[in-house]
Design an enzyme around this catalytic site. Structure first.
Site, PDB file in Angstrom:
ATOM      1  N   TRP A 398       0.842  -1.203   0.000  1.00  0.00           N
ATOM      2  CA  TRP A 398       0.000   0.000   0.000  1.00  0.00           C
ATOM      3  C   TRP A 398       0.877   1.253   0.000  1.00  0.00           C
ATOM      4  O   TRP A 398       0.551   2.263  -0.638  1.00  0.00           O
ATOM      5  CB  TRP A 398      -0.911   0.000   1.223  1.00  0.00           C
ATOM      6  CG  TRP A 398      -1.711   1.250   1.408  1.00  0.00           C
ATOM      7  CD1 TRP A 398      -2.920   1.544   0.859  1.00  0.00           C
ATOM      8  CD2 TRP A 398      -1.377   2.397   2.223  1.00  0.00           C
ATOM      9  NE1 TRP A 398      -3.358   2.784   1.267  1.00  0.00           N
ATOM     10  CE2 TRP A 398      -2.428   3.331   2.099  1.00  0.00           C
ATOM     11  CE3 TRP A 398      -0.292   2.722   3.033  1.00  0.00           C
ATOM     12  CZ2 TRP A 398      -2.421   4.554   2.767  1.00  0.00           C
ATOM     13  CZ3 TRP A 398      -0.285   3.943   3.691  1.00  0.00           C
ATOM     14  CH2 TRP A 398      -1.336   4.843   3.550  1.00  0.00           C
ATOM     15  N   HIS A 399       2.000   1.188   0.697  1.00  0.00           N
ATOM     16  CA  HIS A 399       2.878   2.360   0.780  1.00  0.00           C
ATOM     17  C   HIS A 399       3.572   2.647  -0.540  1.00  0.00           C
ATOM     18  O   HIS A 399       3.923   3.801  -0.810  1.00  0.00           O
ATOM     19  CB  HIS A 399       3.931   2.161   1.874  1.00  0.00           C
ATOM     20  CG  HIS A 399       3.410   2.373   3.255  1.00  0.00           C
ATOM     21  ND1 HIS A 399       2.808   1.371   3.985  1.00  0.00           N
ATOM     22  CD2 HIS A 399       3.377   3.472   4.045  1.00  0.00           C
ATOM     23  CE1 HIS A 399       2.441   1.847   5.167  1.00  0.00           C
ATOM     24  NE2 HIS A 399       2.774   3.117   5.223  1.00  0.00           N
ATOM     25  N   GLY A 400       3.780   1.653  -1.350  1.00  0.00           N
ATOM     26  CA  GLY A 400       4.445   1.904  -2.617  1.00  0.00           C
ATOM     27  C   GLY A 400       4.694   0.636  -3.401  1.00  0.00           C
ATOM     28  O   GLY A 400       4.836  -0.449  -2.826  1.00  0.00           O
TER      29      GLY A 400
END
Length: 555
Positions: A398-400
């Protein structure tokens, strides 16, 4: 002199210029431009406080303008997904057929995740396909809309909570759009739950003196943390080392890791403080997002203190959905299996040049298996740990869209599984009086947890996986060299001084923080205004390269 002489002459070009989006100068909380806009906005907001529909419409307009100035035409995407989810939820709430209800909620989730997937993961998938299968697909020129991950999760939670019959829908589309687009937390959280926020929309607006005081206190503290501490450390030290770690000494690599650990906390918690403070000035209480996370005595406690709104969202809508600690599922086992299989394949690939990657891959797999093989309740623990690992892997993704974020998530998932096994054999003793032994163990636990988190941040910050390995290798070469250390500290004395301020601020006892808060409350309002102005002046004076975007804007 005529009245018209007192009014600045405005042309259509001037008016259109107000709405022109400059990607190099997005509208940020830590900019003087936002302060000017907010002062005008807030003055009108107070005048409209006794209205309802007009006030809701006014805040929506400002929120959309704020997002347009932060992310350009992507505010239309926000409007589209809002219309879609509100419409689906309207029919979902009234539908009694079980199959149709599932279709409504799945359609909403799939559409939202499709948009998120396109903007965040298209080039990641293309790159991996080209590497694995020798493809020649070209990368797309995709600009990630600011905060898309946050408002997507927020919108999904609304639909799911209606599906679970935990809430009733918003009374009208403007009310729902107010919830989704509320500008204080729109672009970087906290992720607000519909069941907590929407009922507050219909309550009588009552901005108390205590809320104004606390709001200003949080805004001032957030500005200092973000601009004075985080940005200065980043621009003048951390970014330089992580951009080219092999050009710096082992000690500088180590200090850059410590620097990023406090930088990301001051950056993200600073934004959250400002978001919560601005919301309080508007009469809305947002949930806390940080509770001094580096004071945690375990990785489990860390995730109860760090990015609380995200960890709560992942627990309620992902961890529990794949089975939680109750049962296993295909999804719960799929992602850990793929990860550990990929880790072993990575090790085999590097076998001809080094056995270390294979040892790491096989050792990590065996260690994860041991976290439930050694448990007293093997089956339940296996389900729990697999679902935990799935949650953290997807949380990392989700962060990257990058291997380094997946590794970061996997490390935290492994840490949670190991701690859960440790707790099974050495459970925390409640109501134990503090003595020398317990105090020593507490300090050791905090130091160990802190360094594990700091180690994981290396993967989070590095521009790619190989750079992260370079930083770790350089830190491993640190030797005791007081003269060299002293020279480096003198060369970066301002940076290290601010790092020290950041850590001292973080580890201050809660009683001292409460004392500061009460002292601020007793300060006359005019002095508070002067103090806020001085802080903005300090922000302007300390900014060597203009207002810096918040780290979590990229997520």
């Amino acid at each position: 002199m005529q009245f018209s002489d007192l009014i600045p002459h405005l042309s259509w070009q001037d008016v259109l210029g107000w709405f022109a989006y400059n990607p190099n100068e997005p509208l940020l909380f830590n900019s003087g431009r936002f302060l000017k806009l907010f002062v005008v906005f807030y003055a009108i907001y107070i005048l409209l406080r006794k209205t309802f529909h007009l006030r809701i419409f006014y805040v929506i307009c400002f929120s959309l303008y704020f997002y347009q100035q932060s992310s350009g035409m992507y505010f239309l995407l926000l409007l589209f997904t809002s219309v879609l989810d509100y419409t689906l939820s309207y029919f979902l709430y009234r539908e009694t057929n079980v199959l149709k209800r599932k279709l409504y909620v799945w359609f909403s989730v799939v559409v939202n995740l499709t948009f998120l997937g396109y903007f965040k993961y298209t080039n990641f998938l293309i790159g991996n396909y080209n590497d694995l299968f020798g493809g020649t697909f070209s990368f797309h020129d995709i600009i990630l809309p600011v905060g898309i991950s946050f408002y997507t999760f927020q919108s999904i939670s609304y639909t799911i909570e209606i599906y679970r019959k935990e809430i009733t829908p918003a009374k009208s589309f403007p009310d729902y759009l107010f919830f989704v687009s509320f500008f204080p937390q729109l672009v970087a959280g906290p992720i607000v739950r519909a069941k907590d926020f929407i009922p507050k929309i219909y309550e009588k607006l009552n901005v108390t003196k205590e809320e104004v005081n606390y709001g200003l206190f949080l805004i001032i503290g957030g500005l200092i943390k973000k601009t004075v501490i985080s940005d200065y450390i980043s621009i003048n030290f951390v970014d330089r080392v992580f951009d080219s770690p092999n050009s710096y000494t082992a000690f500088e690599n180590l200090m850059a890791s410590y620097g990023y650990t406090i930088q990301i906390y001051c950056d993200f918690s600073g934004y959250s403080d400002m978001a919560i403070g601005i919301a309080l000035l508007l009469g809305f209480e947002l949930p806390p997002n940080f509770r001094t996370p580096y004071k945690s005595g375990s990785i489990t406690e860390f995730w109860r203190r760090w990015h609380i709104s995200l960890s709560t969202w992942l627990k309620d809508f992902l961890y529990i959905s794949v089975g939680g600690n109750r049962y296993g599922s295909i999804a719960g086992f799929l992602f850990p299996s793929l990860f550990f299989f990929g880790l072993i394949i990575w090790g085999v690939t590097y076998g001809p040049t080094s056995y270390i990657p294979f040892i790491i891959g096989l050792g990590s797999t065996l260690l994860f298996i041991l976290t439930f093989a050694l448990s007293k309740n093997k089956e339940k623990t296996m389900y729990t740990n697999a679902n935990l690992m799935t949650t953290m892997l997807l949380g990392g993704l989700w962060h990257g869209a990058s291997l380094r974020f997946i590794i970061w998530g996997a490390l935290h998932g492994m840490g949670l599984a190991i701690h859960k096994l440790f707790q099974e054999f050495f459970p925390d003793k409640k109501n134990v009086k503090l003595n020398f032994g317990s105090a020593l163990w507490k300090i050791f636990s905090v130091v160990l947890t802190f360094h594990f988190v700091a180690f994981c941040w290396i993967f989070f910050r590095a521009k790619d996986f190989n750079t992260a390995l370079d930083v770790i290798k350089n830190i491993g070469d640190v030797t005791f060299n007081p003269e060299q250390w002293y020279t480096i500290i003198l060369g970066y004395k301002n940076v290290f001084a601010l790092m020290l301020v950041g850590y001292v601020w973080h580890f201050l006892p809660e009683k001292f923080t409460e004392f500061m808060k009460q002292a601020f409350y007793k300060t006359p309002l005019i002095l508070k205004g002067i103090l806020l102005g001085l802080v903005y002046w300090l922000v302007y004076a300390a900014a060597s390269a203009g207002p810096q975007p918040f780290i979590y804007f990229q997520f």
